[in-house]
Design a protein around this motif. Structure first.
Motif, PDB file in Angstrom:
ATOM      1  N   PHE A 455      20.326 -22.945   7.278  1.00 30.61           N
ATOM      2  CA  PHE A 455      21.515 -22.916   6.418  1.00 30.61           C
ATOM      3  C   PHE A 455      22.771 -23.172   7.230  1.00 30.61           C
ATOM      4  O   PHE A 455      23.656 -23.925   6.821  1.00 30.61           O
ATOM      5  CB  PHE A 455      21.637 -21.558   5.721  1.00 30.61           C
ATOM      6  N   ARG A 472      29.688 -17.527   0.462  1.00 29.06           N
ATOM      7  CA  ARG A 472      29.210 -18.171  -0.747  1.00 29.06           C
ATOM      8  C   ARG A 472      27.690 -18.112  -0.899  1.00 29.06           C
ATOM      9  O   ARG A 472      27.175 -18.132  -2.013  1.00 29.06           O
ATOM     10  CB  ARG A 472      29.664 -19.639  -0.736  1.00 29.06           C
ATOM     11  N   VAL A 473      26.965 -18.052   0.194  1.00 22.01           N
ATOM     12  CA  VAL A 473      25.505 -18.082   0.090  1.00 22.01           C
ATOM     13  C   VAL A 473      24.847 -16.811   0.644  1.00 22.01           C
ATOM     14  O   VAL A 473      24.139 -16.109  -0.069  1.00 22.01           O
ATOM     15  CB  VAL A 473      24.926 -19.320   0.816  1.00 22.01           C
ATOM     16  N   PRO A 476      25.709 -13.382  -1.403  1.00 18.13           N
ATOM     17  CA  PRO A 476      25.056 -13.240  -2.706  1.00 18.13           C
ATOM     18  C   PRO A 476      23.536 -13.127  -2.602  1.00 18.13           C
ATOM     19  O   PRO A 476      22.921 -12.342  -3.314  1.00 18.13           O
ATOM     20  CB  PRO A 476      25.433 -14.533  -3.438  1.00 18.13           C
ATOM     21  N   VAL A 477      22.933 -13.904  -1.701  1.00 13.22           N
ATOM     22  CA  VAL A 477      21.476 -13.868  -1.593  1.00 13.22           C
ATOM     23  C   VAL A 477      21.007 -12.518  -1.059  1.00 13.22           C
ATOM     24  O   VAL A 477      19.965 -12.012  -1.444  1.00 13.22           O
ATOM     25  CB  VAL A 477      20.981 -15.027  -0.697  1.00 13.22           C
ATOM     26  N   ALA A 558      16.914 -16.506 -11.340  1.00 11.93           N
ATOM     27  CA  ALA A 558      16.563 -17.918 -11.255  1.00 11.93           C
ATOM     28  C   ALA A 558      16.190 -18.324  -9.834  1.00 11.93           C
ATOM     29  O   ALA A 558      15.305 -19.126  -9.618  1.00 11.93           O
ATOM     30  CB  ALA A 558      17.714 -18.763 -11.767  1.00 11.93           C
ATOM     31  N   TRP A 559      16.876 -17.762  -8.871  1.00  9.28           N
ATOM     32  CA  TRP A 559      16.559 -18.202  -7.504  1.00  9.28           C
ATOM     33  C   TRP A 559      15.842 -17.146  -6.699  1.00  9.28           C
ATOM     34  O   TRP A 559      15.393 -17.361  -5.604  1.00  9.28           O
ATOM     35  CB  TRP A 559      17.830 -18.615  -6.783  1.00  9.28           C
ATOM     36  N   ASN A 562      12.548 -17.872  -4.926  1.00 13.66           N
ATOM     37  CA  ASN A 562      12.561 -19.005  -4.006  1.00 13.66           C
ATOM     38  C   ASN A 562      12.664 -18.568  -2.560  1.00 13.66           C
ATOM     39  O   ASN A 562      12.099 -19.176  -1.662  1.00 13.66           O
ATOM     40  CB  ASN A 562      13.744 -19.907  -4.345  1.00 13.66           C
ATOM     41  N   ILE A 563      13.391 -17.478  -2.335  1.00 11.71           N
ATOM     42  CA  ILE A 563      13.608 -17.037  -0.957  1.00 11.71           C
ATOM     43  C   ILE A 563      12.277 -16.748  -0.283  1.00 11.71           C
ATOM     44  O   ILE A 563      12.107 -16.967   0.902  1.00 11.71           O
ATOM     45  CB  ILE A 563      14.450 -15.749  -0.941  1.00 11.71           C
TER      46      ILE A 563
ATOM     47  N   PHE B  87      20.518 -24.085  -0.678  1.00 12.77           N
ATOM     48  CA  PHE B  87      21.056 -22.743  -0.922  1.00 12.77           C
ATOM     49  C   PHE B  87      20.455 -22.210  -2.223  1.00 12.77           C
ATOM     50  O   PHE B  87      20.687 -22.771  -3.295  1.00 12.77           O
ATOM     51  CB  PHE B  87      22.576 -22.795  -0.994  1.00 12.77           C
ATOM     52  N   PRO B  88      19.677 -21.148  -2.145  1.00  8.53           N
ATOM     53  CA  PRO B  88      18.874 -20.740  -3.306  1.00  8.53           C
ATOM     54  C   PRO B  88      19.707 -20.242  -4.480  1.00  8.53           C
ATOM     55  O   PRO B  88      19.274 -20.304  -5.615  1.00  8.53           O
ATOM     56  CB  PRO B  88      17.998 -19.610  -2.750  1.00  8.53           C
ATOM     57  N   ASN B  89      20.908 -19.745  -4.204  1.00 10.13           N
ATOM     58  CA  ASN B  89      21.707 -19.159  -5.281  1.00 10.13           C
ATOM     59  C   ASN B  89      22.649 -20.167  -5.915  1.00 10.13           C
ATOM     60  O   ASN B  89      23.443 -19.814  -6.765  1.00 10.13           O
ATOM     61  CB  ASN B  89      22.498 -17.960  -4.752  1.00 10.13           C
ATOM     62  N   LEU B  90      22.584 -21.409  -5.458  1.00 12.15           N
ATOM     63  CA  LEU B  90      23.466 -22.430  -6.029  1.00 12.15           C
ATOM     64  C   LEU B  90      22.631 -23.456  -6.801  1.00 12.15           C
ATOM     65  O   LEU B  90      21.513 -23.775  -6.411  1.00 12.15           O
ATOM     66  CB  LEU B  90      24.239 -23.141  -4.917  1.00 12.15           C
ATOM     67  N   SER B  94      25.840 -27.641  -7.465  1.00 13.63           N
ATOM     68  CA  SER B  94      26.646 -26.960  -6.440  1.00 13.63           C
ATOM     69  C   SER B  94      26.120 -27.229  -5.037  1.00 13.63           C
ATOM     70  O   SER B  94      26.890 -27.288  -4.084  1.00 13.63           O
ATOM     71  CB  SER B  94      26.653 -25.452  -6.676  1.00 13.63           C
ATOM     72  N   TYR B 130      18.217 -24.334 -10.643  1.00 13.73           N
ATOM     73  CA  TYR B 130      18.218 -23.754  -9.294  1.00 13.73           C
ATOM     74  C   TYR B 130      17.078 -24.361  -8.486  1.00 13.73           C
ATOM     75  O   TYR B 130      16.074 -24.786  -9.053  1.00 13.73           O
ATOM     76  CB  TYR B 130      18.042 -22.233  -9.367  1.00 13.73           C
TER      77      TYR B 130
END
Lengths: 567, 353
Positions: A455, A472-473, A476-477, A558-559, A562-563, B87-90, B94, B130
């Protein structure tokens, strides 16, 4: 020509590098100020006489000649080792029931088992006084032996350390590859043999780790032996007596060092075994799913029910004691024990505790998360990284009582420019954050490690400064683990005794400390009431946390999954 | 003047030298591949070019500007990683607009640019999804669009296709190649997959143990591999121990082979190399080499069949011959059949041992 052939050339710096370096430098300074130098002050104090002159190891030889003090070392080791053995066995079986059987009501048992985390360790001691004390309900069970002493210390210690052991062992047992068991079954291995050849070796490092964590917790605990130890002296109560009772700071420092060394050794063995634990797992492992086995499931159900019942009876008795008029003569219910004015105390100490918990949670979470991010994700010089990493792990090896005493010596020194924080809320907040730094730090690091390591590279290639991406990333994650860290800090700040017993002042008394003092004055019911107040707040905060976390998760579902996929 | 020059670049990790005195020139608009087995230093080299690693010595010049000590944020490149690193949250939108926002673009320009890119990678209908809602191939296309968003002069691809299924990989190979041609962006791709390198690159740099051991077009590398390592790494190869006799002829056991011995001299021990697909069952030229062999095993591999022959007095190892399946139908091939194997003088290569 580059003379230092193996070294990299110096690369130019951008704003991300400069911000990172500045912050890392600040962390090193903070760690020096609030961890390393205080411990240095403690060591140097142990080498001084009362006039502040250096006398080498004279204090230590004095200590060794004092049979009473030496007896305390033996006592401390005794209760710590016995408690550790009991806790490891009980927690292992409990964790086994939760992870490896189809026992019903698992969720309920998990919840009940974590109750002791919400209360200060002294709550267990107070409950035991009600059960087995001089006027206890079940006093006869002890066959004339007194609860005030090793029996009480061990029982209370087992109670409050149980969930800590359970958490480590549950993790360790749930990290198991089901294919190993399938292979064993195909090879016609008996269940018992599978247990001893697969389960136990697989959880080996978890068990070792648990043993050392619990040993350290009991060995360095102050609250329980203070309340229920009676005349049974341990190192922690000795330090308190030397410092607060006899104003013998030098001997307090010496005993602190005696307390520190086994804690340090336990810490390093624990670190070592945790590293091993990780290497046992591969990403290809198949998660174990227990099969129904009526007999085992029922035995485990009975076992867990008994433990759950004991936990409920302990906290229940503390609550009952807090609302009884005059134990054991007048069992009418009342709320008068929550009126602390009579004891000349008021609710101030409770509010102070809540304030401390809030500050520690907010500032601690920010500091710890940013710190772990700097270590984990920035391109910094390996040496600097190792130094900060070492500092971040160090607090775990330092017992709260030792850190508190170190703070007195360091910050109370007249010529220390930071002297102004002495006897304020600030020093309590700082001490609490430092004391609980390591576990929070490791939680944050685990979360950060799950994030794609590229990242930052992507951000740099897109000319976005790292701190913008962090905002921004990363943030939140990582919200769920960040919440976890803050709640951990909050609850521990509410319940801790040993870290702050030396540091509170007239204006900053704390609930957990007040409970000890109330008990000291014979106001056991008020002590129980005060300890229960801490439980109420902890429960309320936990519940709020669960609700908030669920909401955050729903919003971001939603995400979320994915992590786990990205390496 | 080349678009990107790497001069005498070395990188140490501790005392381990990951890359050794690398010299590279890449022209504008070229698509090059760093190809090599894992641990050969190809990714380290790419990361040095990006500034994500700092080299121990040497310099990097991009568009006549020395960027050797510039931090990554001052260099002009876009990068795509094997792990996508989305970026998983975007949302997809975005993610792609991530780099544009910081560069002070106007809102409508950003919208226009993102839509353009979405079209380019064929993901128009996924704007608001996403990353976790996309397949691996789609995610990698988003990563590509994000890297291209700011129109960088240099595109770096770090094993971009390795994490994908075989089918998707083949599809994306072509898509990336077409995209690169269309945009004309100078591109460096790191891969360990020789087929990927051969189908996509204008030029391949083969790396081993931190060094570039051969560079050239895919054809050159395949046909004129300068070492047995490359010959076997790129495509497959039969290696047969051989020696050069007093009359300067190559001999494998008792069989005399007709081929060019290059700079080898008599009594040298060498190895003869022949690609499996270059062995025929019919003679084409007068001076073709011929050996006879017995079929020991046949593997069916879809478009071709791999046949293993045991030979007498030629090689101790089984000789592999690849036969296109269309041909295989016409020839009767069974286990224990004896057949003659032909290969031309040009297709027989000699390497030192």
């Amino acid at each position: 020509m580059n003379l230092f052939k193996f070294a990299d050339i110096r690369r130019g710096k951008d704003s991300s590098d400069r911000v990172g370096q500045f912050m890392l430098g600040s962390y090193i300074i903070l760690f020096l100020l609030f961890l390393v130098l205080p411990l240095g002050a403690l060591i140097s104090k142990s080498l001084e006489n009362k006039d502040g002159e250096f006398i080498g190891l004279a204090n230590y030889s004095l200590y060794l000649q004092e049979p009473a003090l030496f007896q305390s070392l033996y006592n401390s080791l005794f209760v710590a080792i016995i408690s550790t053995i009991i806790v490891v066995v009980l927690a292992f079986l409990f964790a086994y029931a939760i992870t490896r059987t189809c026992m019903p009501f698992k969720g309920f048992f998990k919840l009940v088992a974590l109750i002791p985390l919400l209360s200060p360790s002294i709550l267990a001691a107070i409950a035991l006084v009600y059960w087995f004390g001089n006027q206890g309900v079940l006093k006869e069970i002890l066959l004339g032996k007194s609860i005030y002493g090793p029996i009480g210390i061990i029982m209370a210690s087992v109670y409050w350390t149980f969930p800590h052991a359970l958490i480590i062992l549950t993790t360790s047992l749930s990290l198991s590859d089901s294919r190993l068991y399938e292979a064993a079954e195909v090879l016609k291995t008996s269940k018992l043999r599978a247990f001893f050849t697969i389960t136990i070796p697989g959880a080996r490092y978890g068990i070792i780790s648990t043993a050392f964590v619990i040993f350290t917790q009991v060995f360095t605990d102050f609250g329980v032996p203070k309340v229920i130890g009676g005349n049974y002296n341990v190192l922690a109560t000795d330090i308190y007596k030397e410092v607060v009772g006899m104003q013998n700071f030098q001997m307090g420092a010496v005993i602190s060092m005696v307390l520190l060394v086994p804690a340090m050794i336990a810490f390093f063995i624990d670190r070592y075994s945790r590293k091993k634990q990780i290497s046992l797992l591969t990403s290809r492992s198949v998660v174990f799913k227990p099969k129904k086995h009526f007999k085992v499931d029922m035995i485990m159900l009975a076992f867990c029910s008994v433990l759950a019942l004991i936990i409920i009876l302990m906290i229940g008795m503390a609550q009952y004691g807090a609302i009884v008029k005059f134990w054991p003569y007048n069992l009418n219910l009342t709320l008068k024990n929550y009126n602390f004015e009579v004891a000349g105390l008021g609710w101030d100490s409770f509010y102070n505790s809540v304030r401390l918990a809030f500050y520690a949670a907010i500032f601690g979470t920010i500091i710890i998360f940013v710190g772990s991010y700097l270590i984990e994700k920035l391109r910094i010089n390996e040496g600097t990284r190792n130094v900060v990493q070492f500092f971040a792990l160090m607090p775990m090896a330092v017992p709260g009582l030792v850190l508190g005493l170190a703070y007195i010596f360091f910050f109370n020194a007249k010529d220390n420019p930071l002297n102004f924080i002495y006897a304020t809320m600030i020093i309590l907040v700082v001490n609490t954050i430092v004391h609980f730094y390591t576990v929070s730090h490791l939680t944050a690091v685990t979360a950060l490690k799950q994030m794609d390591k590229e990242f930052e590279s992507v951000s740099l290639s897109l000319k976005i400064p790292i701190y913008k991406m962090f905002w921004r990333v990363t943030l939140p994650v990582c919200l769920p683990p960040i919440f976890d860290v803050s709640i951990y800090l909050f609850v521990n700040a509410m319940t801790t005794v040993s870290g702050v017993i030396f540091l509170y002042s007239y204006d900053t008394t704390l609930a957990s400390v007040s409970a000890i003092h109330l008990d000291e004055q014979g106001e056991v019911a008020k002590a129980a009431a005060m300890a229960m107040l801490i439980v109420y707040v902890s429960v309320a905060v936990r519940l709020t946390h669960t609700i908030i976390t669920k909401k955050v998760l729903r919003k971001t579902q939603a995400w979320r999954y994915n992590i786990l996929d990205t390496k | 003047m080349a678009y990107l020059e790497v001069k005498d670049l070395s990188k140490f990790f501790g005392t381990f030298q990951a890359i050794k005195d690398i010299e590279i020139e890449i022209n504008e608009g070229e698509f090059v591949c760093f190809l090599g087995p894992s641990g050969c230093g190809k990714t380290t080299l790419l990361r040095c070019i990006a500034g994500l690693e700092t080299q121990s010595s040497g310099s990097i010049i991009q568009k006549e500007k020395d960027i050797s000590i510039e931090p990554p944020s001052n260099r002009d490149f876009g990068i795509v990683f094997q792990s996508y690193a989305l970026f998983p949250n975007l949302s997809v939108f975005s993610n792609i607009s991530y780099g544009l926002i910081n560069n002070k673009w106007k809102k409508e320009d950003i919208n226009k640019r993102v839509n353009e890119l979405l079209e380019l990678v064929n993901l128009q209908e996924h704007t608001s999804k996403y990353p976790s809602q996309l397949s691996g191939g789609e995610q990698q296309r988003v990563a590509l669009a994000r890297a291209l968003a700011t129109s960088p002069g240099l595109l770096l691809l770090d094993e971009p296709l390795s994490a994908l299924d075989a089918k998707v990989r083949v599809f994306l190979r072509k898509q990336i190649r077409d995209l690169q041609r269309k945009l004309g962006v100078t591109t460096i791709m790191v891969t360990h997959d020789q087929e990927e390198a051969q189908t996509m690159a204008d030029r391949i740099f083969v790396m081993k143990d931190g060094e570039i051991i051969q560079s050239g077009t895919p054809k050159e590398i395949y046909n004129k591999a300068n070492s047995p390592f490359i010959a076997s790494f790129i495509g497959s190869m039969n290696f047969i121990p051989a020696s050069i006799d007093a009359s300067k002829k190559v001999k494998c056991n008792d069989v005399e082979i007709n081929c060019d011995i290059g700079s080898f001299s008599e009594n040298d021990n060498v190895q003869l190399a022949i690609r499996p697909e270059e062995i025929q069952f019919q003679q084409e030229n007068q001076d073709d080499n011929v050996v006879s062999g017995v079929i020991k095993e046949i593997e069916f591999l879809g478009s071709f069949q791999r046949v293993y022959f045991k030979t007498k007095n030629f090689s101790d190892e089984l000789i592999i011959v690849d036969v296109p399946s269309s041909n295989a139908k016409k020839i009767k091939m069974d286990i224990d059949n004896e057949m003659s194997l032909y290969f031309s003088k040009e297709d027989a290569r000699i390497y030192s041992i």
